[in-house]
Design an enzyme around this catalytic site. Structure first.
Site, PDB file in Angstrom:
ATOM      1  N   SER A 235      10.866 -20.987  44.332  1.00 57.80           N
ATOM      2  CA  SER A 235      11.047 -20.441  42.763  1.00 57.80           C
ATOM      3  C   SER A 235      12.041 -21.575  41.944  1.00 57.80           C
ATOM      4  O   SER A 235      12.424 -21.586  41.593  1.00 57.80           O
ATOM      5  CB  SER A 235      11.657 -18.722  42.683  1.00 57.80           C
ATOM      6  OG  SER A 235      13.603 -19.203  43.415  1.00 57.80           O
TER       7      SER A 235
ATOM      8  N   THR B 118       7.764 -15.454  35.620  1.00 57.31           N
ATOM      9  CA  THR B 118       8.770 -16.226  35.249  1.00 57.31           C
ATOM     10  C   THR B 118       8.903 -17.721  34.158  1.00 57.31           C
ATOM     11  O   THR B 118       7.579 -17.253  33.704  1.00 57.31           O
ATOM     12  CB  THR B 118       8.740 -17.598  35.975  1.00 57.31           C
ATOM     13  OG1 THR B 118      10.455 -17.941  35.563  1.00 57.31           O
ATOM     14  CG2 THR B 118       7.889 -18.120  36.106  1.00 57.31           C
TER      15      THR B 118
ATOM     16  N   ASP C 187       5.193 -13.332  57.548  1.00 58.91           N
ATOM     17  CA  ASP C 187       5.419 -14.214  56.103  1.00 58.91           C
ATOM     18  C   ASP C 187       3.761 -13.969  56.121  1.00 58.91           C
ATOM     19  O   ASP C 187       3.333 -13.868  56.665  1.00 58.91           O
ATOM     20  CB  ASP C 187       5.229 -15.700  57.641  1.00 58.91           C
ATOM     21  CG  ASP C 187       5.351 -16.594  56.925  1.00 58.91           C
ATOM     22  OD1 ASP C 187       5.958 -17.853  56.801  1.00 58.91           O
ATOM     23  OD2 ASP C 187       4.793 -16.524  55.543  1.00 58.91           O
TER      24      ASP C 187
ATOM     25  N   LEU D  29      12.873 -14.490  56.233  1.00 59.82           N
ATOM     26  CA  LEU D  29      13.813 -14.974  56.304  1.00 59.82           C
ATOM     27  C   LEU D  29      13.821 -16.573  56.546  1.00 59.82           C
ATOM     28  O   LEU D  29      15.147 -17.015  56.602  1.00 59.82           O
ATOM     29  CB  LEU D  29      15.005 -14.702  58.212  1.00 59.82           C
ATOM     30  CG  LEU D  29      14.645 -13.011  58.131  1.00 59.82           C
ATOM     31  CD1 LEU D  29      15.432 -12.430  59.371  1.00 59.82           C
ATOM     32  CD2 LEU D  29      15.972 -12.742  57.153  1.00 59.82           C
TER      33      LEU D  29
ATOM     34  N   TYR E  62       5.449 -24.713  39.796  1.00 64.36           N
ATOM     35  CA  TYR E  62       6.400 -23.306  40.188  1.00 64.36           C
ATOM     36  C   TYR E  62       5.473 -22.446  38.777  1.00 64.36           C
ATOM     37  O   TYR E  62       5.384 -21.399  39.420  1.00 64.36           O
ATOM     38  CB  TYR E  62       7.632 -23.343  39.975  1.00 64.36           C
ATOM     39  CG  TYR E  62       8.255 -22.027  39.838  1.00 64.36           C
ATOM     40  CD1 TYR E  62       8.183 -20.394  41.240  1.00 64.36           C
ATOM     41  CD2 TYR E  62       8.612 -22.044  38.556  1.00 64.36           C
ATOM     42  CE1 TYR E  62       8.402 -20.195  40.785  1.00 64.36           C
ATOM     43  CE2 TYR E  62       9.823 -20.726  38.672  1.00 64.36           C
ATOM     44  CZ  TYR E  62       9.508 -19.719  39.814  1.00 64.36           C
ATOM     45  OH  TYR E  62       9.823 -18.471  39.563  1.00 64.36           O
TER      46      TYR E  62
ATOM     47  N   PHE F 162      23.083 -31.884  34.177  1.00 66.92           N
ATOM     48  CA  PHE F 162      21.370 -32.325  33.681  1.00 66.92           C
ATOM     49  C   PHE F 162      21.235 -33.352  31.885  1.00 66.92           C
ATOM     50  O   PHE F 162      19.983 -31.897  32.179  1.00 66.92           O
ATOM     51  CB  PHE F 162      19.986 -31.728  34.962  1.00 66.92           C
ATOM     52  CG  PHE F 162      20.231 -31.529  35.799  1.00 66.92           C
ATOM     53  CD1 PHE F 162      21.242 -32.410  36.865  1.00 66.92           C
ATOM     54  CD2 PHE F 162      20.370 -30.465  36.782  1.00 66.92           C
ATOM     55  CE1 PHE F 162      21.387 -32.466  38.313  1.00 66.92           C
ATOM     56  CE2 PHE F 162      20.278 -30.051  38.051  1.00 66.92           C
ATOM     57  CZ  PHE F 162      21.378 -31.161  39.008  1.00 66.92           C
TER      58      PHE F 162
ATOM     59  N   ARG G  96      19.375 -21.559  27.522  1.00 69.08           N
ATOM     60  CA  ARG G  96      18.498 -20.655  28.775  1.00 69.08           C
ATOM     61  C   ARG G  96      19.125 -18.977  28.122  1.00 69.08           C
ATOM     62  O   ARG G  96      20.367 -18.538  27.957  1.00 69.08           O
ATOM     63  CB  ARG G  96      18.802 -20.517  30.363  1.00 69.08           C
ATOM     64  CG  ARG G  96      18.418 -21.771  31.046  1.00 69.08           C
ATOM     65  CD  ARG G  96      16.967 -22.189  31.137  1.00 69.08           C
ATOM     66  NE  ARG G  96      16.378 -22.677  31.090  1.00 69.08           N
ATOM     67  CZ  ARG G  96      15.879 -24.424  30.563  1.00 69.08           C
ATOM     68  NH1 ARG G  96      16.268 -24.683  29.389  1.00 69.08           N
ATOM     69  NH2 ARG G  96      15.336 -25.121  31.757  1.00 69.08           N
TER      70      ARG G  96
ATOM     71  N   GLY H 276      16.506 -15.735  52.852  1.00 67.17           N
ATOM     72  CA  GLY H 276      16.693 -15.388  53.152  1.00 67.17           C
ATOM     73  C   GLY H 276      17.573 -14.787  53.999  1.00 67.17           C
ATOM     74  O   GLY H 276      17.853 -15.470  54.958  1.00 67.17           O
TER      75      GLY H 276
ATOM     76  N   HIS I 192      21.239 -23.153  41.303  1.00 70.96           N
ATOM     77  CA  HIS I 192      21.227 -22.605  39.813  1.00 70.96           C
ATOM     78  C   HIS I 192      22.579 -23.197  39.528  1.00 70.96           C
ATOM     79  O   HIS I 192      23.800 -23.070  39.831  1.00 70.96           O
ATOM     80  CB  HIS I 192      21.249 -21.020  40.492  1.00 70.96           C
ATOM     81  CG  HIS I 192      19.406 -20.924  40.806  1.00 70.96           C
ATOM     82  ND1 HIS I 192      19.289 -20.637  42.442  1.00 70.96           N
ATOM     83  CD2 HIS I 192      18.148 -21.038  39.802  1.00 70.96           C
ATOM     84  CE1 HIS I 192      18.392 -20.880  42.099  1.00 70.96           C
ATOM     85  NE2 HIS I 192      18.306 -20.576  40.757  1.00 70.96           N
TER      86      HIS I 192
HETATM   87  N1  UFG Z   1      21.983 -27.452  35.431  1.00 73.21           N
HETATM   88  C1  UFG Z   1      22.418 -28.048  35.816  1.00 73.21           C
HETATM   89  N2  UFG Z   1      23.132 -28.788  36.269  1.00 73.21           N
HETATM   90  C2  UFG Z   1      23.347 -27.182  37.580  1.00 73.21           C
HETATM   91  C3  UFG Z   1      21.906 -26.894  38.110  1.00 73.21           C
HETATM   92  C4  UFG Z   1      21.094 -26.347  36.813  1.00 73.21           C
HETATM   93  O1  UFG Z   1      23.167 -28.851  34.828  1.00 73.21           O
HETATM   94  O2  UFG Z   1      23.662 -27.878  38.707  1.00 73.21           O
HETATM   95  C5  UFG Z   1      20.973 -27.036  34.044  1.00 73.21           C
HETATM   96  C6  UFG Z   1      20.203 -26.949  34.255  1.00 73.21           C
HETATM   97  O3  UFG Z   1      18.926 -28.212  34.583  1.00 73.21           O
HETATM   98  C7  UFG Z   1      18.740 -25.587  33.154  1.00 73.21           C
HETATM   99  C8  UFG Z   1      19.870 -25.301  32.856  1.00 73.21           C
HETATM  100  O4  UFG Z   1      21.216 -25.604  33.853  1.00 73.21           O
HETATM  101  O5  UFG Z   1      18.962 -26.456  31.832  1.00 73.21           O
HETATM  102  C9  UFG Z   1      19.408 -23.754  33.976  1.00 73.21           C
HETATM  103  O6  UFG Z   1      19.461 -24.086  35.567  1.00 73.21           O
HETATM  104  P1  UFG Z   1      18.538 -23.495  37.155  1.00 73.21           P
HETATM  105  O7  UFG Z   1      18.431 -24.037  37.533  1.00 73.21           O
HETATM  106  O8  UFG Z   1      20.233 -22.499  37.130  1.00 73.21           O
HETATM  107  O9  UFG Z   1      17.634 -22.944  36.650  1.00 73.21           O
HETATM  108  P2  UFG Z   1      16.589 -22.778  35.660  1.00 73.21           P
HETATM  109  O10 UFG Z   1      16.075 -22.600  34.392  1.00 73.21           O
HETATM  110  O11 UFG Z   1      16.098 -24.333  36.101  1.00 73.21           O
HETATM  111  O12 UFG Z   1      15.140 -21.294  36.446  1.00 73.21           O
HETATM  112  C10 UFG Z   1      15.082 -20.473  36.929  1.00 73.21           C
HETATM  113  C11 UFG Z   1      15.315 -19.596  37.861  1.00 73.21           C
HETATM  114  C12 UFG Z   1      13.538 -20.322  37.756  1.00 73.21           C
HETATM  115  C13 UFG Z   1      13.054 -20.015  36.160  1.00 73.21           C
HETATM  116  C14 UFG Z   1      13.248 -20.324  35.153  1.00 73.21           C
HETATM  117  C15 UFG Z   1      12.817 -20.283  33.925  1.00 73.21           C
HETATM  118  O13 UFG Z   1      15.699 -19.916  38.828  1.00 73.21           O
HETATM  119  O14 UFG Z   1      13.125 -19.531  38.811  1.00 73.21           O
HETATM  120  O15 UFG Z   1      14.403 -20.657  35.327  1.00 73.21           O
HETATM  121  O16 UFG Z   1      12.570 -21.405  33.212  1.00 73.21           O
HETATM  122  F1  UFG Z   1      11.243 -20.303  36.672  1.00 73.21           F
END
Ligand code: UFG
Length: 329
Positions: A81, A121, A55, A38, A145, A212, A225, A41, A193
């Protein structure tokens, strides 16, 4: 007489993907037992079987959890993650994801459980050298990661050879969406995310989305993505159980829809689904992000019989939108 239901230990079953898995198992006549500390989660997400608080870094607590068995298999969703955070906190990532998983594997061995479905991943691949990433793509993670998950993949291959452990590693691309009936969904604090942050900004919670980087080598300058619905991930885990019946050894499959969407395209799709503007600003690039990640999941389709039910981004966002309009936790 019908066979006894499968009993599955769902490690991380109070989290986002693990809770959708527990729901899927219960809906398909299996018995999920959730193991979770938790830390990230939610107790409220554990609705489909009992919760055992334990744990991975505390082997005695794992023994207590396995005493609730016997289990036919373990599904392992526990992990730190976040790509960006892993760059800042590598000890935490290797500790949790590698040492914690070793503790789990040893506990499985002590308690005679020889089947594992492991959450890996797209981050194990690093910067893509091909348009779509299949299982033969070079594995060269660019953040702790991804490196931590790749180490576990290696451990699973060695464990198959040494101890006969059967495993299926599922490499998720970008998990998204929520249960269609809206009873569980994605709830992280803080939320990092993209899709939840887009939807929160659209709902007018006062936040402005930070994009970003808009200077990436992609068609519109923002990162691309491959978004895959959380229930489609659950479907693959279910199929992995049957796969392990027929196949010894350690196997790995990539899970995505095979189509990439830029951050700007996600914003546009969310605006169409929600009918609201998403306020955003361009921010600097985030450490550890590759420019493009798109899966080839041909192997999962042919070997596991996996067919995603949510191949289109708007339908994925729609389920997430319903959840964010009325989150239960
Ligand atoms: N992004 C933004 N603004 C935000 C959040 C994300 O621009 O507020 C961008 C990130 O830079 C990235 C894309 O949106 O380019 C997706 O970002 P996420 O954080 O949603 O996801 P990630 O691609 O970083 O990560 C996900 C999973 C990981 C996994 C990865 C594979 O959370 O566990 O995909 O790279 F490893």
């Amino acid at each position: 007489m019908s066979p006894a239901p499968l009993r599955i230990l769902v490690c991380g079953g109070a989290g986002y993907i693990g809770s959708h898995m527990a729901k899927w198992l219960a809906a398909h006549g299996a018995e999920p037992v959730v193991l979770d500390n938790l830390s990230t989660g939610h107790r409220e997400a554990v609705r489909f079987g009992p919760l055992v608080e334990a744990d991975l870094l505390d082997p005695a607590s794992l023994d207590a959890a396995f005493a609730r068995g016997p289990f036919d298999a373990v599904m392992h969703f526990c992990a730190r993650s976040l790509v960006g955070e892993s760059v800042q906190l590598p000890y935490d990532y290797y500790g949790n994801n590698v040492v914690g998983t070793l503790n789990l594997l040893r506990a499985m061995q002590r308690h005679g459980v020889d089947r594992l479905v492991f959450s890996s991943t797209a981050a194990v691949f690093g910067e893509p050298v091909s348009e779509r990433i299949d299982e033969s793509h070079p594995k060269a993670p660019i953040n702790p990661y991804g490196a931590s998950k790749l180490m576990v993949e290696r451990i699973l291959a060695d464990a198959a050879a040494a101890y006969g452990l059967r495993s299926v590693t599922l490499r998720y691309f970008n998990a998204a969406g929520a249960s269609a009936d809206g009873d569980i969904g994605e709830a992280h604090t803080p939320e990092t995310h993209l899709i939840p942050n887009v939807l929160r900004a659209a709902l007018g919670d006062g936040s402005r989305l930070k994009v970003f980087g808009d200077d990436w080598p992609t068609p519109d300058g923002t990162c691309v993505r491959d978004y895959i619905h959380v229930d489609d991930l659950a479907q693959a885990h279910w199929q992995a159980l049957a796969y392990m019946d027929a196949h010894a050894g350690a196997h790995a499959f990539n899970l995505g829809n095979g189509r990439g969407f830029s951050v700007r395209e996600v914003i546009a799709a969310a605006q169409a689904v929600g009918g609201r503007e998403v306020p955003f600003d361009i921010a600097p690039r985030r450490a550890g992000d590759p420019a493009v990640l798109v899966a080839s999941s041909a192997l999962a389709r042919s070997e596991l019989g996996w067919t995603p039910r949510y191949p289109a981004l708007p339908e994925i966002i729609e389920t997430a939108w319903r959840w964010h309009c009325d989150p239960k936790f």
